[in-house]
Every structure is written in C-alpha cells, then in structure tokens.
Motif scaffolding. Structure first.
Motif, PDB file in Angstrom:
ATOM      1  N   ALA A 131       0.839  -1.197   0.000  1.00  0.00           N
ATOM      2  CA  ALA A 131       0.000   0.000   0.000  1.00  0.00           C
ATOM      3  C   ALA A 131       0.881   1.256   0.000  1.00  0.00           C
ATOM      4  N   GLY A 132       0.248   2.385  -0.160  1.00  0.00           N
ATOM      5  CA  GLY A 132       0.958   3.656  -0.138  1.00  0.00           C
ATOM      6  C   GLY A 132       1.142   4.207   1.259  1.00  0.00           C
ATOM      7  N   GLU A 133       0.734   3.462   2.264  1.00  0.00           N
ATOM      8  CA  GLU A 133       0.842   3.895   3.663  1.00  0.00           C
ATOM      9  C   GLU A 133       1.602   2.849   4.454  1.00  0.00           C
ATOM     10  N   HIS A 134       2.139   3.279   5.605  1.00  0.00           N
ATOM     11  CA  HIS A 134       2.848   2.357   6.480  1.00  0.00           C
ATOM     12  C   HIS A 134       2.570   2.734   7.932  1.00  0.00           C
ATOM     13  N   PRO A 135       2.700   1.781   8.865  1.00  0.00           N
ATOM     14  CA  PRO A 135       2.383   2.045  10.274  1.00  0.00           C
ATOM     15  C   PRO A 135       3.573   2.548  11.092  1.00  0.00           C
ATOM     16  N   HIS A 136       4.574   3.155  10.476  1.00  0.00           N
ATOM     17  CA  HIS A 136       5.782   3.548  11.198  1.00  0.00           C
ATOM     18  C   HIS A 136       5.952   5.064  11.283  1.00  0.00           C
ATOM     19  N   GLN A 137       4.859   5.793  11.319  1.00  0.00           N
ATOM     20  CA  GLN A 137       4.928   7.252  11.396  1.00  0.00           C
ATOM     21  C   GLN A 137       5.525   7.732  12.715  1.00  0.00           C
ATOM     22  N   ALA A 138       5.397   6.942  13.784  1.00  0.00           N
ATOM     23  CA  ALA A 138       5.901   7.347  15.092  1.00  0.00           C
ATOM     24  C   ALA A 138       7.426   7.455  15.116  1.00  0.00           C
ATOM     25  N   GLN A 139       8.109   6.767  14.193  1.00  0.00           N
ATOM     26  CA  GLN A 139       9.572   6.820  14.147  1.00  0.00           C
ATOM     27  C   GLN A 139      10.092   8.037  13.378  1.00  0.00           C
ATOM     28  N   ASN A 140       9.206   8.862  12.867  1.00  0.00           N
ATOM     29  CA  ASN A 140       9.566  10.051  12.091  1.00  0.00           C
ATOM     30  C   ASN A 140      10.558   9.709  10.970  1.00  0.00           C
ATOM     31  N   PRO A 141      10.140   8.862  10.030  1.00  0.00           N
ATOM     32  CA  PRO A 141      11.072   8.467   8.975  1.00  0.00           C
ATOM     33  C   PRO A 141      11.324   9.590   7.981  1.00  0.00           C
ATOM     34  N   GLU A 142      12.531   9.603   7.446  1.00  0.00           N
ATOM     35  CA  GLU A 142      12.906  10.569   6.431  1.00  0.00           C
ATOM     36  C   GLU A 142      12.510   9.996   5.070  1.00  0.00           C
ATOM     37  N   VAL A 143      11.833  10.788   4.249  1.00  0.00           N
ATOM     38  CA  VAL A 143      11.401  10.328   2.934  1.00  0.00           C
ATOM     39  C   VAL A 143      12.535  10.552   1.939  1.00  0.00           C
ATOM     40  N   VAL A 144      12.952   9.477   1.275  1.00  0.00           N
ATOM     41  CA  VAL A 144      14.014   9.550   0.278  1.00  0.00           C
ATOM     42  C   VAL A 144      13.365   9.465  -1.098  1.00  0.00           C
ATOM     43  N   ASP A 145      13.607  10.462  -1.934  1.00  0.00           N
ATOM     44  CA  ASP A 145      13.041  10.485  -3.277  1.00  0.00           C
ATOM     45  C   ASP A 145      13.974   9.706  -4.205  1.00  0.00           C
ATOM     46  N   PHE A 146      13.757   8.412  -4.277  1.00  0.00           N
ATOM     47  CA  PHE A 146      14.613   7.534  -5.072  1.00  0.00           C
ATOM     48  C   PHE A 146      14.512   7.844  -6.562  1.00  0.00           C
ATOM     49  N   ALA A 147      13.329   8.188  -7.017  1.00  0.00           N
ATOM     50  CA  ALA A 147      13.117   8.454  -8.442  1.00  0.00           C
ATOM     51  C   ALA A 147      13.902   9.670  -8.921  1.00  0.00           C
ATOM     52  N   ALA A 148      14.072  10.656  -8.080  1.00  0.00           N
ATOM     53  CA  ALA A 148      14.746  11.889  -8.478  1.00  0.00           C
ATOM     54  C   ALA A 148      16.266  11.778  -8.441  1.00  0.00           C
ATOM     55  N   ARG A 149      16.804  10.711  -7.876  1.00  0.00           N
ATOM     56  CA  ARG A 149      18.263  10.558  -7.780  1.00  0.00           C
ATOM     57  C   ARG A 149      18.906  10.345  -9.138  1.00  0.00           C
ATOM     58  N   ASN A 150      18.202   9.644 -10.040  1.00  0.00           N
ATOM     59  CA  ASN A 150      18.727   9.377 -11.373  1.00  0.00           C
ATOM     60  C   ASN A 150      17.539   9.094 -12.288  1.00  0.00           C
ATOM     61  N   THR A 151      17.620   9.508 -13.536  1.00  0.00           N
ATOM     62  CA  THR A 151      16.502   9.274 -14.459  1.00  0.00           C
ATOM     63  C   THR A 151      16.343   7.794 -14.785  1.00  0.00           C
ATOM     64  N   LYS A 152      17.408   7.014 -14.644  1.00  0.00           N
ATOM     65  CA  LYS A 152      17.326   5.582 -14.943  1.00  0.00           C
ATOM     66  C   LYS A 152      16.644   4.782 -13.837  1.00  0.00           C
ATOM     67  N   ASN A 153      16.356   5.405 -12.717  1.00  0.00           N
ATOM     68  CA  ASN A 153      15.761   4.696 -11.587  1.00  0.00           C
ATOM     69  C   ASN A 153      14.292   4.353 -11.783  1.00  0.00           C
ATOM     70  N   THR A 154      13.637   4.975 -12.745  1.00  0.00           N
ATOM     71  CA  THR A 154      12.202   4.712 -12.939  1.00  0.00           C
ATOM     72  C   THR A 154      11.901   4.344 -14.379  1.00  0.00           C
ATOM     73  N   ARG A 155      10.800   3.649 -14.552  1.00  0.00           N
ATOM     74  CA  ARG A 155      10.264   3.296 -15.857  1.00  0.00           C
ATOM     75  C   ARG A 155       8.804   3.698 -15.866  1.00  0.00           C
ATOM     76  N   SER A 156       8.353   4.282 -16.954  1.00  0.00           N
ATOM     77  CA  SER A 156       6.954   4.702 -17.025  1.00  0.00           C
ATOM     78  C   SER A 156       6.054   3.588 -17.559  1.00  0.00           C
ATOM     79  N   LEU A 157       6.600   2.657 -18.335  1.00  0.00           N
ATOM     80  CA  LEU A 157       5.779   1.579 -18.897  1.00  0.00           C
ATOM     81  C   LEU A 157       5.797   0.365 -18.044  1.00  0.00           C
TER      82      LEU A 157
END
Length: 157
Positions: A131-157
């Motif tokens: 899912a797009g949600e997780h039960p670990h909000q209490a740990q204050n996780p840092e969101v890492v934008d993996f897709a923005a690190r490199n254009t090869k990291n994602t595929r649109s198809l």
C-alpha cells in the motif's frame, strides 16, 4: 599525530528510518540502494562487522518495474527439497500473485552477504508494504526520493 582507523561500536550506532516509494522504480536499482542502506555502506564510519545500517520502509512494492523483457524472460528457481522438486516462476506471476512484495524482498536478500548472521539481522530492518501507507509514522522516517536521484531509476511503462 597518530593515524588510526575509527571503528564503530554497536552502542555508538545511531539508526535512522527512511521511507522509499517503489512506484515505477526499477527493481535492481532499487534493491542495490536498499541493500547499501541496510548494511550502512552509505556512512563515512561504516564498519563491516557492526550493524550500522538504517531501517528501510518501502511502500508501493507491488508497483515495481523491470527493464526490457525481464518481466516474462527472467526465471526464479526454488527447490522443494524433494527429488526433482525444482520449481520455477516469472516476475509477472509473482507480482500478480498473493505476495508481490517478495520480488523486491528476494532481490535485496540476494545482494546481502550469504550465510551471515549479521546479514540476516540487517534484513529484518527491511519493511515492505504494497500500500501507499505504512504504520511507522511514530519513528519520524525521512522520505528519500529515489526516483529523483537518477533518471534511470524509474520506468513509465
């Protein structure tokens, strides 16, 4: 002035929590990123025999992508333990099945050291959710934008 190599002790390790969105991410690239964070190799004070990695929470794991024709041509093998018990499956079947997060879980597991108690412990710090949600909000996780690190990291198809 003495030249010494600083070695981390288990009590000195400060673990962070990170969240990675796997939607449209390429499986191999995402798995290498996660394996490095689990082992702690991104840290300047990395120590091979100490668990100095982070906790990694992956969301949307069922929406990962493969490049090329790997979705149908790649084959995963396993053995039941009985004579002639070799079973095979493809990523398309696994992602369409009951536990699609296993594609990413196995990819990361196979990038960690084999037969290692430390690697087994580090793998327990990987938490994968479809899912797009997780039960670990209490740990204050840092969101890492993996897709923005490199254009090869994602595929649109």
């Amino acid at each position: 002035m003495q030249k010494i190599t600083a070695s981390l002790k288990p009590a000195e390790v400060e673990k962070k929590w990170i969240v990675v969105d796997a939607q449209n991410a390429v499986v191999g690239r995402l798995a290498t990123f996660i394996a490095m964070r689990l082992r702690g190799k991104h840290r300047p004070d990395y120590t091979p025999h100490v668990d100095c990695g982070d906790f990694v929470v992956v969301i949307n794991a069922d929406k990962v992508k493969f490049t090329g024709k790997k979705m149908d041509d790649k084959v995963y093998y396993r053995h039941t333990g009985h004579p002639g018990g070799v079973k095979e499956t493809t990523p398309r079947k696994v992602l369409g099945g009951k536990f699609p997060e296993r594609v990413l879980e196995k990819a990361v597991e196979r990038m960690l050291p084999k037969e290692s108690p430390l690697a087994r412990k580090q793998l327990t710090h990987l938490l994968i959710y479809n899912a797009g949600e997780h039960p670990h909000q209490a740990q204050n996780p840092e969101v890492v934008d993996f897709a923005a690190r490199n254009t090869k990291n994602t595929r649109s198809l």
